[in-house]
Design a protein around this motif. Sequence first.
Motif, PDB file in Angstrom:
ATOM      1  N   ILE A 166       5.261  -4.112 -15.198  1.00 25.11           N
ATOM      2  CA  ILE A 166       4.238  -3.666 -14.138  1.00 25.11           C
ATOM      3  C   ILE A 166       3.303  -2.932 -15.191  1.00 25.11           C
ATOM      4  N   SER A 167       3.570  -2.941 -16.306  1.00 28.51           N
ATOM      5  CA  SER A 167       2.657  -2.045 -17.266  1.00 28.51           C
ATOM      6  C   SER A 167       1.258  -2.429 -17.210  1.00 28.51           C
ATOM      7  N   LYS A 168       0.846  -3.526 -16.820  1.00 29.62           N
ATOM      8  CA  LYS A 168      -0.516  -3.995 -17.093  1.00 29.62           C
ATOM      9  C   LYS A 168      -1.316  -3.772 -15.667  1.00 29.62           C
ATOM     10  N   LEU A 169      -0.745  -3.368 -14.846  1.00 28.69           N
ATOM     11  CA  LEU A 169      -1.542  -3.005 -13.197  1.00 28.69           C
ATOM     12  C   LEU A 169      -2.154  -1.803 -13.351  1.00 28.69           C
ATOM     13  N   ARG A 170      -3.202  -1.764 -12.528  1.00 30.22           N
ATOM     14  CA  ARG A 170      -4.080  -0.655 -12.520  1.00 30.22           C
ATOM     15  C   ARG A 170      -4.396  -0.229 -11.214  1.00 30.22           C
ATOM     16  N   ASP A 204       8.623   9.174  -1.042  1.00 29.09           N
ATOM     17  CA  ASP A 204       7.668   9.295  -2.145  1.00 29.09           C
ATOM     18  C   ASP A 204       8.716   9.846  -3.457  1.00 29.09           C
ATOM     19  N   PRO A 205       8.422   9.107  -4.376  1.00 28.80           N
ATOM     20  CA  PRO A 205       9.576   9.677  -5.667  1.00 28.80           C
ATOM     21  C   PRO A 205       8.651  10.382  -6.645  1.00 28.80           C
ATOM     22  N   TYR A 206       7.457  10.588  -6.319  1.00 31.21           N
ATOM     23  CA  TYR A 206       6.541  11.326  -7.302  1.00 31.21           C
ATOM     24  C   TYR A 206       6.977  12.829  -7.833  1.00 31.21           C
ATOM     25  N   TYR A 207       7.504  13.617  -6.824  1.00 32.38           N
ATOM     26  CA  TYR A 207       7.900  14.752  -7.579  1.00 32.38           C
ATOM     27  C   TYR A 207       9.336  15.198  -7.764  1.00 32.38           C
ATOM     28  N   GLY A 208      10.028  13.931  -7.678  1.00 28.98           N
ATOM     29  CA  GLY A 208      11.395  13.853  -8.063  1.00 28.98           C
ATOM     30  C   GLY A 208      11.882  13.222  -9.439  1.00 28.98           C
ATOM     31  N   GLY A 209      13.269  13.038  -9.481  1.00 30.12           N
ATOM     32  CA  GLY A 209      13.735  12.503 -10.841  1.00 30.12           C
ATOM     33  C   GLY A 209      13.830  11.012 -10.689  1.00 30.12           C
ATOM     34  N   GLU A 210      14.587  10.514 -11.925  1.00 27.34           N
ATOM     35  CA  GLU A 210      14.380   9.097 -12.082  1.00 27.34           C
ATOM     36  C   GLU A 210      15.345   8.403 -11.013  1.00 27.34           C
ATOM     37  N   VAL A 237       0.841  -1.279   0.175  1.00 25.22           N
ATOM     38  CA  VAL A 237      -0.003  -0.078  -0.023  1.00 25.22           C
ATOM     39  C   VAL A 237       0.821   1.245   0.028  1.00 25.22           C
ATOM     40  N   CYS A 238       0.419   2.170  -0.813  1.00 20.73           N
ATOM     41  CA  CYS A 238       1.102   3.679  -0.696  1.00 20.73           C
ATOM     42  C   CYS A 238      -0.227   4.593  -1.032  1.00 20.73           C
ATOM     43  N   LEU A 239       0.232   5.827  -1.354  1.00 15.43           N
ATOM     44  CA  LEU A 239      -0.787   7.007  -1.403  1.00 15.43           C
ATOM     45  C   LEU A 239      -1.555   6.536  -2.842  1.00 15.43           C
ATOM     46  N   GLY A 240      -0.812   6.647  -3.972  1.00 11.39           N
ATOM     47  CA  GLY A 240      -1.388   6.674  -5.205  1.00 11.39           C
ATOM     48  C   GLY A 240      -1.561   5.406  -5.850  1.00 11.39           C
ATOM     49  N   ASN A 241      -1.029   4.528  -5.336  1.00  8.00           N
ATOM     50  CA  ASN A 241      -0.828   3.129  -5.961  1.00  8.00           C
ATOM     51  C   ASN A 241      -0.536   3.180  -7.555  1.00  8.00           C
ATOM     52  N   ILE A 242       0.554   4.401  -7.701  1.00  9.58           N
ATOM     53  CA  ILE A 242       1.071   4.324  -9.378  1.00  9.58           C
ATOM     54  C   ILE A 242       2.606   4.502  -9.141  1.00  9.58           C
ATOM     55  N   CYS A 243       2.997   4.611  -7.987  1.00 10.25           N
ATOM     56  CA  CYS A 243       4.563   4.840  -8.043  1.00 10.25           C
ATOM     57  C   CYS A 243       5.157   3.593  -7.164  1.00 10.25           C
ATOM     58  N   ALA A 283      -5.971   3.824 -13.109  1.00 11.63           N
ATOM     59  CA  ALA A 283      -4.569   4.506 -13.855  1.00 11.63           C
ATOM     60  C   ALA A 283      -3.447   3.338 -13.862  1.00 11.63           C
ATOM     61  N   THR A 284      -2.573   3.358 -14.932  1.00 10.97           N
ATOM     62  CA  THR A 284      -1.529   2.489 -15.063  1.00 10.97           C
ATOM     63  C   THR A 284      -0.536   3.111 -14.273  1.00 10.97           C
ATOM     64  N   PRO A 285       0.512   2.225 -13.834  1.00  7.75           N
ATOM     65  CA  PRO A 285       1.539   2.877 -12.839  1.00  7.75           C
ATOM     66  C   PRO A 285       2.309   4.085 -13.648  1.00  7.75           C
ATOM     67  N   ASP A 286       2.589   4.859 -12.938  1.00  6.90           N
ATOM     68  CA  ASP A 286       3.677   6.065 -13.205  1.00  6.90           C
ATOM     69  C   ASP A 286       4.834   5.511 -14.317  1.00  6.90           C
ATOM     70  N   LYS A 287       4.948   6.214 -15.610  1.00  9.17           N
ATOM     71  CA  LYS A 287       5.830   5.820 -16.727  1.00  9.17           C
ATOM     72  C   LYS A 287       7.101   5.449 -16.078  1.00  9.17           C
ATOM     73  N   ARG A 288       7.574   6.302 -15.127  1.00  9.79           N
ATOM     74  CA  ARG A 288       9.016   6.155 -14.388  1.00  9.79           C
ATOM     75  C   ARG A 288       9.142   5.057 -13.594  1.00  9.79           C
ATOM     76  N   SER A 289       7.788   4.386 -12.959  1.00 11.62           N
ATOM     77  CA  SER A 289       7.984   3.219 -12.133  1.00 11.62           C
ATOM     78  C   SER A 289       7.975   1.971 -13.240  1.00 11.62           C
ATOM     79  N   VAL A 290       7.163   2.103 -14.551  1.00  9.93           N
ATOM     80  CA  VAL A 290       7.331   1.172 -15.413  1.00  9.93           C
ATOM     81  C   VAL A 290       8.693   1.032 -15.868  1.00  9.93           C
ATOM     82  N   LEU A 291       9.205   2.065 -16.382  1.00  6.50           N
ATOM     83  CA  LEU A 291      10.652   2.063 -16.611  1.00  6.50           C
ATOM     84  C   LEU A 291      11.692   1.463 -16.065  1.00  6.50           C
ATOM     85  N   ASN A 292      11.626   2.036 -14.922  1.00  5.80           N
ATOM     86  CA  ASN A 292      12.375   1.502 -13.681  1.00  5.80           C
ATOM     87  C   ASN A 292      12.425  -0.080 -13.518  1.00  5.80           C
ATOM     88  N   ALA A 293      11.346  -0.636 -13.473  1.00  6.74           N
ATOM     89  CA  ALA A 293      10.765  -1.944 -13.371  1.00  6.74           C
ATOM     90  C   ALA A 293      11.318  -2.657 -14.465  1.00  6.74           C
TER      91      ALA A 293
END
Length: 158
Positions: free
Chosen positions: A65-69, A125-131, A8-14, A48-58
């Motif tokens: 993780i691109s198919k998660l919602r 929380d990496p949402y507002y930061g960089g790669e 569990v996190c806040l947005g379930n996208i990162c 929503a799909t996971p944040d692009k940065r999480s998808v690319l990192n994974a």
Amino acid sequence: MSKKILMVCLGNICRSPLAEGILRDKIEKKGLKAEVDSAGTSNYHIDATPDKRSVLNARSHGIDISKLRARQFIREDFERFDRIYVMDSSNYGDVIRMARHDADREKVHMILNVLYPDSNMSVPDPYYGGEQGFENVFMLLNDACDTIASAIENELKN
Ligand code: 4NP
């Protein structure tokens, strides 16, 4: 007995989709019978799909993780899951507030406490930061999920 784990996190996208993907990968590689899911305490990103940065990192670590919602945490999750790992102290408070009794509360753990017991450290929380923030999150979650997967392996043996 099969184990059911919710991240569990806040947005379930990162963070929590990364945690879900990482733990599922380890469980599959060990051939264990366990279930992994993730949810967010907020309703900000439902479906929503996971944040692009999480998808690319994974993906850079061989995990898809691109198919998660995204979905929101609900009270019934206390019944569906054996253990609920939250990413930070704010998630912890939000989830604990929804608990109905001690049996619910006992399922909720700060995920980094599996590495650093009683430290109550948060996964930043990496949402507002960089790669780099996402890679840092991956490393923390990868270590924590190694410990969790080994613990599940031991429990299933006994
Ligand atoms: P997460 O990251 O909780 O790791 O999924 C966030 C995603 C979105 C927001 C905050 C954190 N947001 O405020 O929209």
